[in-house]
Design an enzyme around this catalytic site. Structure first.
Site, PDB file in Angstrom:
ATOM      1  N   GLU A 178       1.038  -1.232   0.010  1.00  0.00           N
ATOM      2  CA  GLU A 178      -0.045  -0.165  -0.015  1.00  0.00           C
ATOM      3  C   GLU A 178       0.930   1.240  -0.045  1.00  0.00           C
ATOM      4  O   GLU A 178       1.514   1.581   0.966  1.00  0.00           O
ATOM      5  CB  GLU A 178      -0.889  -0.105   1.265  1.00  0.00           C
ATOM      6  CG  GLU A 178      -1.810  -1.089   1.679  1.00  0.00           C
ATOM      7  CD  GLU A 178      -2.697  -1.594   0.706  1.00  0.00           C
ATOM      8  OE1 GLU A 178      -3.118  -0.586  -0.005  1.00  0.00           O
ATOM      9  OE2 GLU A 178      -3.313  -2.580   0.570  1.00  0.00           O
ATOM     10  N   CYS A 203      -2.891   8.532   3.603  1.00  0.00           N
ATOM     11  CA  CYS A 203      -2.748   7.973   2.161  1.00  0.00           C
ATOM     12  C   CYS A 203      -3.971   7.987   1.204  1.00  0.00           C
ATOM     13  O   CYS A 203      -3.812   8.147   0.121  1.00  0.00           O
ATOM     14  CB  CYS A 203      -2.455   6.461   2.385  1.00  0.00           C
ATOM     15  SG  CYS A 203      -3.792   5.434   3.115  1.00  0.00           S
TER      16      CYS A 203
HETATM   17  P1  NAP Z   1       8.542   4.860   4.652  1.00  0.00           P
HETATM   18  O1  NAP Z   1       9.444   5.860   4.879  1.00  0.00           O
HETATM   19  O2  NAP Z   1       8.396   4.004   3.256  1.00  0.00           O
HETATM   20  O3  NAP Z   1       8.354   3.939   5.894  1.00  0.00           O
HETATM   21  C1  NAP Z   1       7.071   3.056   5.932  1.00  0.00           C
HETATM   22  C2  NAP Z   1       7.651   1.988   6.887  1.00  0.00           C
HETATM   23  O4  NAP Z   1       8.863   1.038   6.330  1.00  0.00           O
HETATM   24  C3  NAP Z   1       8.557   2.311   8.218  1.00  0.00           C
HETATM   25  O5  NAP Z   1       7.978   1.176   9.215  1.00  0.00           O
HETATM   26  C4  NAP Z   1       9.759   2.311   7.922  1.00  0.00           C
HETATM   27  O6  NAP Z   1      10.476   1.900   9.206  1.00  0.00           O
HETATM   28  C5  NAP Z   1       9.819   1.079   7.018  1.00  0.00           C
HETATM   29  N1  NAP Z   1      11.114   0.955   6.307  1.00  0.00           N
HETATM   30  C6  NAP Z   1      11.760   2.146   5.503  1.00  0.00           C
HETATM   31  N2  NAP Z   1      12.875   1.577   4.955  1.00  0.00           N
HETATM   32  C7  NAP Z   1      12.621   0.126   5.284  1.00  0.00           C
HETATM   33  C8  NAP Z   1      13.658  -1.049   4.867  1.00  0.00           C
HETATM   34  N3  NAP Z   1      14.709  -0.563   4.010  1.00  0.00           N
HETATM   35  N4  NAP Z   1      13.244  -2.184   5.058  1.00  0.00           N
HETATM   36  C9  NAP Z   1      12.110  -2.486   5.800  1.00  0.00           C
HETATM   37  N5  NAP Z   1      11.454  -1.363   6.407  1.00  0.00           N
HETATM   38  C10 NAP Z   1      11.676  -0.069   5.895  1.00  0.00           C
HETATM   39  O7  NAP Z   1       6.915   5.731   4.647  1.00  0.00           O
HETATM   40  P2  NAP Z   1       6.460   6.601   5.722  1.00  0.00           P
HETATM   41  O8  NAP Z   1       7.275   7.894   5.540  1.00  0.00           O
HETATM   42  O9  NAP Z   1       6.345   6.115   7.233  1.00  0.00           O
HETATM   43  O10 NAP Z   1       4.893   6.848   5.152  1.00  0.00           O
HETATM   44  C11 NAP Z   1       4.611   7.953   4.294  1.00  0.00           C
HETATM   45  C12 NAP Z   1       4.210   7.106   3.104  1.00  0.00           C
HETATM   46  O11 NAP Z   1       3.480   6.179   3.239  1.00  0.00           O
HETATM   47  C13 NAP Z   1       3.477   8.077   1.993  1.00  0.00           C
HETATM   48  O12 NAP Z   1       3.973   8.040   0.869  1.00  0.00           O
HETATM   49  C14 NAP Z   1       2.085   7.584   1.895  1.00  0.00           C
HETATM   50  O13 NAP Z   1       1.190   7.782   0.796  1.00  0.00           O
HETATM   51  C15 NAP Z   1       2.282   6.191   2.279  1.00  0.00           C
HETATM   52  N6  NAP Z   1       1.099   5.434   2.976  1.00  0.00           N
HETATM   53  C16 NAP Z   1       0.276   4.733   2.287  1.00  0.00           C
HETATM   54  C17 NAP Z   1      -0.749   4.282   2.741  1.00  0.00           C
HETATM   55  C18 NAP Z   1      -1.787   3.239   1.921  1.00  0.00           C
HETATM   56  O14 NAP Z   1      -2.711   2.543   2.783  1.00  0.00           O
HETATM   57  N7  NAP Z   1      -1.646   3.136   0.948  1.00  0.00           N
HETATM   58  C19 NAP Z   1      -1.231   4.621   4.314  1.00  0.00           C
HETATM   59  C20 NAP Z   1      -0.316   5.393   4.733  1.00  0.00           C
HETATM   60  C21 NAP Z   1       0.676   5.793   4.416  1.00  0.00           C
HETATM   61  P3  NAP Z   1      11.180   3.185   9.952  1.00  0.00           P
HETATM   62  O15 NAP Z   1      10.224   4.152  10.466  1.00  0.00           O
HETATM   63  O16 NAP Z   1      11.968   2.442  11.126  1.00  0.00           O
HETATM   64  O17 NAP Z   1      12.086   3.699   8.828  1.00  0.00           O
END
Ligand code: NAP
Length: 517
Positions: free
Chosen positions: A256, A295
């Site tokens: 997602e 999102c």
């Molecule tokens: P993110 O930076 O991609 O992080 C998401 C999750 O992934 C966090 O738990 C992060 O952990 C983890 N993560 C990051 N790098 C990783 C890796 N190399 N290996 C494993 N895990 C890793 O996203 P965010 O900033 O939290 O969220 C914002 C984004 O999420 C936006 O683009 C939004 O559109 C999207 N979003 C989508 C939905 C949906 O349902 N489609 C819902 C909410 C948000 P750490 O925090 O420990 O780095």
């Protein structure tokens, strides 16, 4: 300072080494630290697979539903504490905090009902037995059985409660042990929920594990019966999709990700109509709620040329009326962004958008903040942009600005409108506001291939629709393309991600006996 622990292999673990600090984004006060250094993630996975998995798979859907009911009860009993944590660590207003916390418990209850309905069984049938030969004696059918690995859940920062619990509810009901990892920056709430769930003893050993901080080498150990469900940015999703676990061992990965959701005003809507008002409310709410860090939030608004001026004026007035500040103050209607890096990312996006669109309102440094120490906190005001020549502003379909930012633009006809929406590359949800049934049907049909969910706003549902921003457990959440291509929830449909569909052929009467409807 509070040190968040991880709960894996049936025990709480202090992480070693480098820690990440969790802040209050309104005051920048440090709240907790997290680290996962030194944790044996291979053993954690194995514990979930070999201890939690068999215990859950031995239960029927109805028995697992009672576990979800137990989780619901302990979480609901601590609702106030969760709301306070969400305000402090998430920068949420009380209403925004409730949205996350109550979304979690409502989803649990929905899956309790689904489990009770599935009842006293371990297997789900997919369709009827089909005759395969010339006589009905020989037939085939499809069944779903629970996969024998562990489900790893990685969540985004914006819904630490809802994100963790909705995934866990579906995975546990399907019978898979869950290892949940919230985004570190807002992990306080998910951590406290886990403490309460673990203390309650409602779950069998190994059924639920929790990681406070980085996943370390966990994903390298994923095996073919495991599953990985991820919510977050498209960039992180690309990293996860490139893992050997996925490319070589075919571990299922559900994503997602980003989404440029659209809201569309039909040509029949006049300024001040009930449906106009509904659209204005829903767009305003999506910009304000959680400071646009949702999102499903509306990012692109398409309006007939004759209504642009009125709609932009009305929206500007509503957005400028939002009281921004420290959400610990009950008068505040919009809190800060969740972190400095999030603020910088949104500011950079605004800068780029400003090169192609006209800024109507918004400021990066609001000076009228309520209950804020000067210079502290990751605030910016709602930003409204307008585009007149859509061909000259491709950026609106390219960049998701994950904050309180929305762009209004005109469209000529249904066909070009659908094409413009499609340029977003695939969305989680779009909404069509129209009382003209022909227009609504054409749009809903034309937009469906590009969206996971569509909402039709009309005078018939004004006042009863939760708006496009609310994810509903009975309906699919996910979307094609940029939105990740994944699918979660959708009632019992959501269970299939954690279950293997197998075709079985043989003596039809026996198949029906083995796997009754
Ligand atoms: P993110 O930076 O991609 O992080 C998401 C999750 O992934 C966090 O738990 C992060 O952990 C983890 N993560 C990051 N790098 C990783 C890796 N190399 N290996 C494993 N895990 C890793 O996203 P965010 O900033 O939290 O969220 C914002 C984004 O999420 C936006 O683009 C939004 O559109 C999207 N979003 C989508 C939905 C949906 O349902 N489609 C819902 C909410 C948000 P750490 O925090 O420990 O780095």
């Amino acid at each position: 300072m509070l040190k968040l622990k991880s709960y894996v292999s049936g025990k709480w673990h202090d992480g070693e080494g480098k820690t990440a600090t969790l802040l209050n984004p309104a005051t920048e006060e440090p709240l907790a630290e997290a680290s996962t250094g030194g944790i044996d993630f291979s053993a954690a996975l194995q514990h979930a697979r070999t201890v939690g998995g068999p215990a859950l798979r031995a239960m029927t859907f109805a028995e697992r539903a009672e576990i979800l009911q137990g989780i619901y009860e302990v979480l609901f009993a601590n609702r106030e504490e969760f709301i306070e944590l969400s305000i402090a660590n998430g920068g949420n207003t009380r209403n925004d905090a409730k949205f996350d916390v109550d979304g979690a418990t409502a989803t649990l209850l929905a899956y309790v009902d689904i489990g009770r309905e599935l009842g006293d069984r371990h297997i789900i049938n997919d369709g009827e037995t089909e005759q395969l030969g010339r006589t009905p004696r020989y037939g085939g059918k499809h069944i779903y059985t629970t996969m024998c690995g562990a489900a790893v859940h990685i969540n985004a920062f914006n819904f630490p409660a809802w994100g963790m619990i909705e995934k866990a509810a579906v995975g546990l009901l399907a019978g898979m042990p869950v290892i949940s990892k919230p985004a570190t920056s807002t992990a306080l709430l998910a951590h406290r929920m886990t403490e309460i769930i673990v203390q309650s003893g409602v779950l069998p050993d190994g059924a639920f594990s929790f990681i406070a901080g980085s996943v370390g080498d966990l994903l390298d150990h994923l095996a073919p019966q495991d599953a990985l469900a991820f919510t977050g940015s498209g960039d992180t999703a690309a990293v996860l999709r490139a893992l050997d676990a996925h490319t070589r061992r075919s571990v299922r990965v559900n994503v997602e990700a980003d989404s440029l959701n659209a809201a569309i005003m039909g040509p029949d809507i006049e300024s001040g109509d009930e449906t106009w008002q509904m659209m204005l409310n829903e767009v305003t709410n999506d910009v304000r709620q959680k400071a646009g860090q949702k999102c499903t939030a509306i990012r692109r608004v398409f309006v007939p040329p004759g209504q642009i001026r009125n709609f932009v004026e009305a929206l500007k007035e509503r957005l400028e009326d939002i009281n921004i500040g420290n959400p610990a103050d009950a008068n505040v209607r919009m809190g800060p962004l969740v972190s400095r890096s999030q603020l910088e990312d949104v500011a950079a996006g605004i800068d780029v958008l400003g090169n192609q669109a006209t800024q109507v309102s918004g400021t990066l440094q609001p000076d009228n903040l309520t209950a804020v120490d000067s210079g502290k906190g990751f605030f910016l005001s709602p930003h409204l942009f307008q585009v007149d020549d859509v061909a000259a502003a491709p950026i609106v379909h390219e960049r998701e600005i994950f904050g309180p930012v929305v762009t209004v633009m005109p469209y000529e006809d249904a066909e070009t409108l659908i094409n413009m929406c499609a340029q977003g590359g695939g969305s989680l949800v779009s909404s069509v506001y129209s009382d003209d049934r022909d227009f609504a049907r054409e749009l809903l049909t034309g937009l469906a291939p590009y969206n996971g969910r569509l909402t039709h706003g009309s005078a018939k549902v004004a006042g009863i629709s939760p708006g496009p921003g609310t994810v509903l457990p009975g309906l699919v959440h996910g979307g094609p393309g940029r939105a990740g291509g994944g699918e979660e929830l959708g009632g019992a449909r959501g269970l299939s991600f954690y279950m293997q569909r197998t075709a079985i052929q043989g003596y039809s009467a026996l198949l029906d006996k083995f796997f009754p409807r």
